[in-house]
Scaffold this motif. Structure first.
Motif, PDB file in Angstrom:
ATOM      1  N   GLU A 183      14.769  -7.661  -7.095  1.00 14.29           N
ATOM      2  CA  GLU A 183      16.113  -7.083  -7.188  1.00 14.29           C
ATOM      3  C   GLU A 183      16.054  -5.656  -7.735  1.00 14.29           C
ATOM      4  O   GLU A 183      16.728  -4.744  -7.227  1.00 14.29           O
ATOM      5  N   ALA A 184      15.253  -5.432  -8.772  1.00 19.76           N
ATOM      6  CA  ALA A 184      15.115  -4.085  -9.322  1.00 19.76           C
ATOM      7  C   ALA A 184      14.464  -3.148  -8.302  1.00 19.76           C
ATOM      8  O   ALA A 184      14.852  -1.974  -8.188  1.00 19.76           O
ATOM      9  N   ALA A 185      13.470  -3.648  -7.567  1.00 20.34           N
ATOM     10  CA  ALA A 185      12.799  -2.824  -6.558  1.00 20.34           C
ATOM     11  C   ALA A 185      13.775  -2.395  -5.466  1.00 20.34           C
ATOM     12  O   ALA A 185      13.705  -1.273  -4.950  1.00 20.34           O
ATOM     13  N   GLU A 186      14.693  -3.290  -5.108  1.00 25.80           N
ATOM     14  CA  GLU A 186      15.699  -2.934  -4.100  1.00 25.80           C
ATOM     15  C   GLU A 186      16.584  -1.795  -4.598  1.00 25.80           C
ATOM     16  O   GLU A 186      16.972  -0.918  -3.821  1.00 25.80           O
ATOM     17  N   ARG A 187      16.886  -1.798  -5.901  1.00 24.66           N
ATOM     18  CA  ARG A 187      17.711  -0.719  -6.468  1.00 24.66           C
ATOM     19  C   ARG A 187      16.940   0.594  -6.591  1.00 24.66           C
ATOM     20  O   ARG A 187      17.534   1.669  -6.682  1.00 24.66           O
ATOM     21  N   SER A 188      15.605   0.509  -6.584  1.00 27.32           N
ATOM     22  CA  SER A 188      14.799   1.722  -6.756  1.00 27.32           C
ATOM     23  C   SER A 188      14.752   2.589  -5.509  1.00 27.32           C
ATOM     24  O   SER A 188      14.344   3.744  -5.568  1.00 27.32           O
ATOM     25  N   ASN A 189      15.118   1.996  -4.347  1.00 26.03           N
ATOM     26  CA  ASN A 189      15.051   2.714  -3.068  1.00 26.03           C
ATOM     27  C   ASN A 189      13.633   3.180  -2.746  1.00 26.03           C
ATOM     28  O   ASN A 189      13.441   4.207  -2.087  1.00 26.03           O
ATOM     29  N   ASP A 190      12.640   2.441  -3.240  1.00 27.32           N
ATOM     30  CA  ASP A 190      11.235   2.759  -2.978  1.00 27.32           C
ATOM     31  C   ASP A 190      10.674   1.671  -2.050  1.00 27.32           C
ATOM     32  O   ASP A 190      10.387   0.557  -2.497  1.00 27.32           O
ATOM     33  N   PRO A 191      10.518   1.954  -0.738  1.00 20.74           N
ATOM     34  CA  PRO A 191      10.063   0.918   0.198  1.00 20.74           C
ATOM     35  C   PRO A 191       8.691   0.352  -0.169  1.00 20.74           C
ATOM     36  O   PRO A 191       8.449  -0.848  -0.005  1.00 20.74           O
ATOM     37  N   MET A 192       7.783   1.212  -0.654  1.00 21.41           N
ATOM     38  CA  MET A 192       6.449   0.730  -1.005  1.00 21.41           C
ATOM     39  C   MET A 192       6.521  -0.287  -2.146  1.00 21.41           C
ATOM     40  O   MET A 192       5.904  -1.353  -2.105  1.00 21.41           O
ATOM     41  N   LEU A 193       7.296   0.039  -3.182  1.00 25.09           N
ATOM     42  CA  LEU A 193       7.439  -0.876  -4.314  1.00 25.09           C
ATOM     43  C   LEU A 193       8.072  -2.196  -3.866  1.00 25.09           C
ATOM     44  O   LEU A 193       7.611  -3.281  -4.239  1.00 25.09           O
TER      45      LEU A 193
ATOM     46  N   ILE B 155       8.662 -16.393   4.559  1.00 22.23           N
ATOM     47  CA  ILE B 155       9.822 -15.508   4.745  1.00 22.23           C
ATOM     48  C   ILE B 155       9.619 -14.207   3.971  1.00 22.23           C
ATOM     49  O   ILE B 155       9.852 -13.104   4.490  1.00 22.23           O
ATOM     50  N   ASP B 156       9.152 -14.303   2.708  1.00 20.87           N
ATOM     51  CA  ASP B 156       8.902 -13.098   1.909  1.00 20.87           C
ATOM     52  C   ASP B 156       7.774 -12.259   2.505  1.00 20.87           C
ATOM     53  O   ASP B 156       7.844 -11.022   2.532  1.00 20.87           O
ATOM     54  N   ALA B 157       6.696 -12.927   2.955  1.00 26.21           N
ATOM     55  CA  ALA B 157       5.560 -12.184   3.509  1.00 26.21           C
ATOM     56  C   ALA B 157       5.962 -11.414   4.764  1.00 26.21           C
ATOM     57  O   ALA B 157       5.562 -10.258   4.960  1.00 26.21           O
ATOM     58  N   LEU B 158       6.752 -12.036   5.636  1.00 24.81           N
ATOM     59  CA  LEU B 158       7.194 -11.350   6.854  1.00 24.81           C
ATOM     60  C   LEU B 158       8.172 -10.220   6.514  1.00 24.81           C
ATOM     61  O   LEU B 158       8.141  -9.156   7.148  1.00 24.81           O
ATOM     62  N   ALA B 159       9.034 -10.443   5.508  1.00 23.27           N
ATOM     63  CA  ALA B 159       9.938  -9.376   5.082  1.00 23.27           C
ATOM     64  C   ALA B 159       9.142  -8.204   4.509  1.00 23.27           C
ATOM     65  O   ALA B 159       9.450  -7.033   4.775  1.00 23.27           O
TER      66      ALA B 159
ATOM     67  N   ASP C 148       5.454  -1.946   7.135  1.00 22.03           N
ATOM     68  CA  ASP C 148       5.233  -1.307   8.438  1.00 22.03           C
ATOM     69  C   ASP C 148       5.972   0.021   8.516  1.00 22.03           C
ATOM     70  O   ASP C 148       5.459   1.009   9.041  1.00 22.03           O
ATOM     71  N   ASP C 149       7.196   0.034   7.976  1.00 19.67           N
ATOM     72  CA  ASP C 149       7.974   1.274   7.992  1.00 19.67           C
ATOM     73  C   ASP C 149       7.375   2.329   7.069  1.00 19.67           C
ATOM     74  O   ASP C 149       7.544   3.527   7.281  1.00 19.67           O
ATOM     75  N   SER C 150       6.659   1.881   6.012  1.00 21.16           N
ATOM     76  CA  SER C 150       6.075   2.837   5.067  1.00 21.16           C
ATOM     77  C   SER C 150       4.897   3.591   5.671  1.00 21.16           C
ATOM     78  O   SER C 150       4.579   4.700   5.255  1.00 21.16           O
ATOM     79  N   GLY C 151       4.209   2.967   6.642  1.00 20.47           N
ATOM     80  CA  GLY C 151       3.060   3.611   7.273  1.00 20.47           C
ATOM     81  C   GLY C 151       1.828   3.673   6.400  1.00 20.47           C
ATOM     82  O   GLY C 151       0.872   4.389   6.729  1.00 20.47           O
ATOM     83  N   GLU C 152       1.780   2.902   5.279  1.00 10.92           N
ATOM     84  CA  GLU C 152       0.611   2.909   4.392  1.00 10.92           C
ATOM     85  C   GLU C 152      -0.382   1.843   4.869  1.00 10.92           C
ATOM     86  O   GLU C 152      -0.120   0.643   4.748  1.00 10.92           O
TER      87      GLU C 152
END
Length: 631
Positions: free
Chosen positions: A141-151, A174-178, A184-188
């Motif tokens: 939940e905190a990571a979602e608020r951070s707007n950091d896709p990698m985190l 479900i979490d692993a696929l999410a 994938d969008d991060s490109g790392e």
């Protein structure tokens, strides 16, 4: 067979591997340098050994700007627990940092996410799973608020691992696929490759072998994974376990041999110990007990060298299996007793489903038939519990996938309706000529929606059929057989009609596999299944419940008629022409027959009596029918 495995997630290594840092540091660098180092640590982790962790913490601290509260808090969060070696001290450190961050007027979501993850990592070593998962939920939940896709991607991946280890396989997948979608969008490339392992492990634990192999192979072949031996080790071990569970023993040996070579090169005795235990399981399953015992001795030497206790219960099971195959029955029974006792205490139905049949066969050989039957009944219960858990997990996952698809359709419909509304307003404001354009768009939209809905309905039907059918024989699978059996039992009770169950087992089927290979064994299972299905009425049902075992359901059939049906099945299979498979190959079956009694509590009770009668048929010389009423 599932076994202990290493946790291969970068943030977990980041949180657990570092040691204390000094109180004074080098000259302060620019904030940009710290941000770059922080992003790299989040992306690639802090190493795979304590020494690497210490160096990584020192390197990050060296870039920390002076008098910068935000970056100082992020540094503390990234190095959470590094000042303490034992679990309690590390957890106390995490709680202290978390309380301080929460007390700030504007807590930093990034620091909060890392601190919640740190706390969850140390809680996972000895706390109720619900508390651990609550901490991971707060981290996500905190990571979602951070707007950091990698985190966010990394924390979804970590929560996936936590769900998997606690048996919540659907949530894990479900979490692993999410996480994969986010990463994938991060490109790392490394973060993406590392999460492939989580997806593969989750699929494996749900029993989805083909998908598990796809993801684990992709992770193993990835250059980012091959450049990091600890992650490469995870992929090799997981593929070895997967191939062992699928009966692909030569491939399992190759994977585990590569894992042993890798850990020997890295001088990681603990990893070698787990790999050798896995190899011992492959050898005993493939009929090589002496090689299995040799592998176990080497594994125990590796564990002793590393100080890792290993998995003594799994070692006891595999050694007991090997002893039983070598005829050392007393030693084998003591080891199997130890494994069954431990897993009974733990309530581990999945592992009991491996140990109980092995002990039942040994007890039968020792003449303790009542104890053997008791073990078989426990096995039926444990196997049913494990199958039910896996089925529920698959259902949860399919439901989530279906709900996600439905939400996509609903969102598409809402967006399309909004677009249509805007088009209509624009058409009314612009001119009459735009009306035809709006109408055309509406028609196209309806067609698209109809196509999407039709595809979803067809997909749901395919998933339902797959969930009911054994993929090899096309017969009903165990779950569907149990369901139909329970329904037939209830109907027989309501209508006072007779109901019989047939327990069928192919005689000496292991010898067919050992002599002619698993491809021939699969063909034999298909031919026997077709022959049995052909003989039954449309009202009846024939299902494959596992291995070479089949179950026949005969509603509205009394015991004398059921024996006649069973005899037709037996003679039909005995007469099967398998010359096109292997010249001269013939197979027979042993059948147990049981009719529902007033004292039977449920369908499982009738099936257990049919199983017991089938085992008496085997004891009587095989290739025969034995009724529970006359045996």
């Amino acid at each position: 067979m599932p076994r202990t495995l290493r946790h291969g997630w970068t943030l977990g290594l980041l949180l657990a591997s570092a040691t204390a840092w000094a109180s004074d540091g080098p000259a302060q660098p620019q904030a940009a340098a710290f941000d770059a180092a922080f992003a790299k640590a989040l992306r690639e982790g802090m190493g795979t050994t304590p020494a690497e962790g210490t160096a990584a913490v020192e390197a990050l601290r060296a870039t920390l700007p002076a008098n910068d509260a935000l970056r100082s808090h992020r540094f503390d969060a990234m190095a959470c627990g590094a000042a303490q070696r034992d679990r309690k001290a590390a957890l106390a450190k995490a709680d202290t940092l978390l309380a301080a961050e929460q007390a700030r007027p504007s807590p930093d979501p990034t620091s909060l996410a890392l601190l919640y993850a740190c706390r969850a990592a140390y809680l996972a070593l000895g706390t109720d799973t619900a508390i651990v998962e609550s901490a991971y939920d707060a981290a996500v939940e905190a990571a979602e608020r951070s707007n950091d896709p990698m985190l966010l991607g990394q924390l979804l991946s970590l929560r996936s691992s936590a769900h998997s280890l606690s048996g919540e396989f659907a949530k894990s997948l479900i979490d692993a696929l999410a996480a994969q979608d986010v990463l994938d969008d991060s490109g790392e490339p490394f973060a993406i490759a590392a999460n492939l392992q989580n997806v593969g492990i989750a699929y494996r634990r749900m029993g989805e072998a083909a998908r598990a192999e796809e993801y684990l192979r992709r992770s193993l072949e990835d250059e980012e994974i091959r450049a990091r031996w600890a992650y490469q080790m995870v992929s090799l071990l997981q593929l070895g376990y997967l191939y062992d569970e699928s009966g692909r023993y030569d491939e399992a040996r190759r994977m585990l041999a590569d894992a042993i070579e890798l850990c020997q090169h890295q001088e990681s005795h603990s990893d070698c110990g787990y790999a050798r235990v896995g190899l011992a399981g492959v050898e005993v399953n493939d009929g090589a007990p002496r090689r299995a015992l040799a592998a176990l001795e080497q594994a125990e030497a590796d564990f002793a060298e590393s100080g890792d206790p290993g998995d003594p219960t799994m070692v006891a099971l595999v050694r007991g299996q090997a002893m039983a195959r070598l005829g050392r029955d007393a030693e084998a029974l003591a080891l199997l007793d130890r494994a069954v006792a431990t897993w009974t205490t733990e309530g581990n139905d999945r592992y009991l489903a491996f140990a109980l049949p092995e002990r039942a066969r040994l007890l039968e050989r020792l003449g303790r038939e009542a104890d053997a039957v008791a073990d078989l009944r426990r096995f039926i219960e444990s196997h049913a519990n494990d199958d039910r858990l896996r089925a529920e997990q698959r259902t949860d996952f399919m439901r989530e996938q279906f709900d996600a698809s439905r939400r996509e359709v609903e969102n598409a419909e809402l967006k399309a309706r909004e677009a249509l509304r805007l088009q209509e307003i624009e058409g009314l404001n612009a001119a009459r000529r735009w009306q035809w354009t709006a109408i055309s768009l509406a028609v196209v939209l309806v067609i698209v929606l109809l196509v999407v809905v039709a595809r979803q309905i067809a997909k749901a039907r395919r998933l339902r059929l797959l969930a009911m059918t054994d993929p090899l024989t096309g017969l009903a699978n165990r779950r569907h057989t149990d369901y139909r059996g329970s329904e037939a039992f209830k109907m027989a009770r309501l209508t006072a009609q007779p109901f019989c169950v047939l327990a069928i087992d192919i005689d000496h089927f292991k010898a067919v596999n050992d002599t002619h290979g698993h491809a021939v064994g699969d063909t034999v299972l298909q031919r026997v299944g077709r022959e049995c299905q052909r003989t039954l009425r449309k009202l009846d049902l024939m299902g494959r419940i596992g291995g070479e075992e089949f179950t026949g359901l005969l509603p509205e059939t009394a015991e004398p008629a059921a024996r006649q049906v069973a005899e037709r099945l037996r003679t039909g299979v005995e007469s099967l022409d398998l010359d096109d498979v292997v010249p001269g190959l013939r197979v027979t079956i042993s059948i147990g027959v049981a009719q529902m009694r007033d004292a039977d509590p449920d369908f499982a009770g009738v099936l257990a009596r049919a199983d017991a009668a089938m085992y008496r048929a085997k004891q009587g010389g095989r290739n025969r029918v034995v009724s529970d009423e006359t045996a």
